[in-house]
Each structure stands twice: as C-alpha cells, then as structure tokens.
Design a protein around this motif. Structure first.
Motif, mmCIF file in Angstrom:
data_model
loop_
_atom_site.group_PDB
_atom_site.id
_atom_site.type_symbol
_atom_site.label_atom_id
_atom_site.label_comp_id
_atom_site.label_asym_id
_atom_site.label_seq_id
_atom_site.Cartn_x
_atom_site.Cartn_y
_atom_site.Cartn_z
ATOM 1 N N GLY A 1 -6.012 -1.525 4.343
ATOM 2 C CA GLY A 1 -6.538 -0.735 5.465
ATOM 3 C C GLY A 1 -6.643 -1.545 6.745
ATOM 4 N N GLY A 47 -3.271 -2.028 8.201
ATOM 5 C CA GLY A 47 -2.831 -0.842 8.933
ATOM 6 C C GLY A 47 -3.400 -0.805 10.340
ATOM 7 N N THR A 103 -9.069 -2.613 0.822
ATOM 8 C CA THR A 103 -9.647 -2.919 2.137
ATOM 9 C C THR A 103 -8.679 -3.742 2.975
ATOM 10 O OG1 THR A 103 -11.852 -2.880 1.148
ATOM 11 C CG2 THR A 103 -11.650 -3.935 3.302
ATOM 12 N N GLY A 149 0.816 -1.216 0.000
ATOM 13 C CA GLY A 149 0.000 0.000 0.000
ATOM 14 C C GLY A 149 0.846 1.261 0.000
ATOM 15 N N TRP A 199 0.778 4.136 -2.794
ATOM 16 C CA TRP A 199 0.548 5.544 -2.491
ATOM 17 C C TRP A 199 1.700 6.412 -2.975
ATOM 18 C CZ3 TRP A 199 -3.550 8.227 -1.639
ATOM 19 C CH2 TRP A 199 -4.667 7.622 -1.074
#
Length: 115
Positions: free
Chosen positions: A50, A53, A47, A15, A19
């Motif tokens: 996320g 994280g 998802t 991710g 980014w």
C-alpha cells in the motif's frame, strides 16, 4: 530515490499478482506464504504494498520525476551541421571498386598525388 522507486514498483507488481490470484482463483499467495491473511507478517507485507502504491502515485502525476532522459529545449532549427556541404567530392570509383587496379588507375591519372 531511484532505488526506492524500483523497490516500490517491485512491491506493487507483487501486490498486483496477488490481487490477480485472489480475483481469479480466490487464492491469497502472500497470506499462504506468511501464515494466513491475519498474521502479522502478511499484514506488514500488505502495508508495504500500500505504501508503495502511494509512492508510485506521485509518478503518475509528475512525469518529470520518472527515470526517462529529458529532452533539451532548443530554439528554432535543431543542431544543424553543414560540415559535409563544403567537403571534397568522394571518389565513387574507389567506393564501388575497391580493387587494387582502381587505386593504381587513380594514381596514374593524377601526377600530383603522393604515394
């Protein structure tokens, strides 16, 4: 649990790279691999990143759960060993001159030594 954290960390790295590409080049790698940003599978990957994280957020505030060996608490001075304090003095001639003559000279000087 250790395996889950490693998987979560791998997804967070993916991710972060995605980014970085979005921020620098306006290129969504995950979206382009899985059929666009609005595709169902790309949204599923987003998802998972996320959720990863959120899993790793607990590591930030609880260092005891990290995969780091724990130090044992001790009282006073650590594990001190006095084993060498009462030992015989080493024969430095044998250490610095490991030739055959040094061993023979030692045996001639000390008649009590056994061969």
């Amino acid at each position: 649990m250790k395996t889950l954290r490693r998987i979560a960390l791998a997804l967070i790295i993916i991710g972060a790279i995605n980014w970085g590409l979005v921020g620098l080049f306006r290129y969504d790698l995950v979206g382009s691999i899985f059929g666009g940003t609005d595709s169902g599978f790309a949204r599923f990957i987003f998802t998972l990143v996320g959720i990863s994280g959120i899993i790793c957020l607990g590591l930030l505030f609880n260092p005891e759960t990290a995969d780091v060996p724990e130090r044992k608490k001790s009282r006073g001075v650590g594990n001190t060993s006095y084993a060498t304090e009462f030992a015989e003095e080493p024969d430095l001639d044998r250490l610095y001159n490991p030739s055959r003559e040094a061993f023979e000279e030692q045996d001639e000087e000390d008649p009590n030594s056994s061969k």
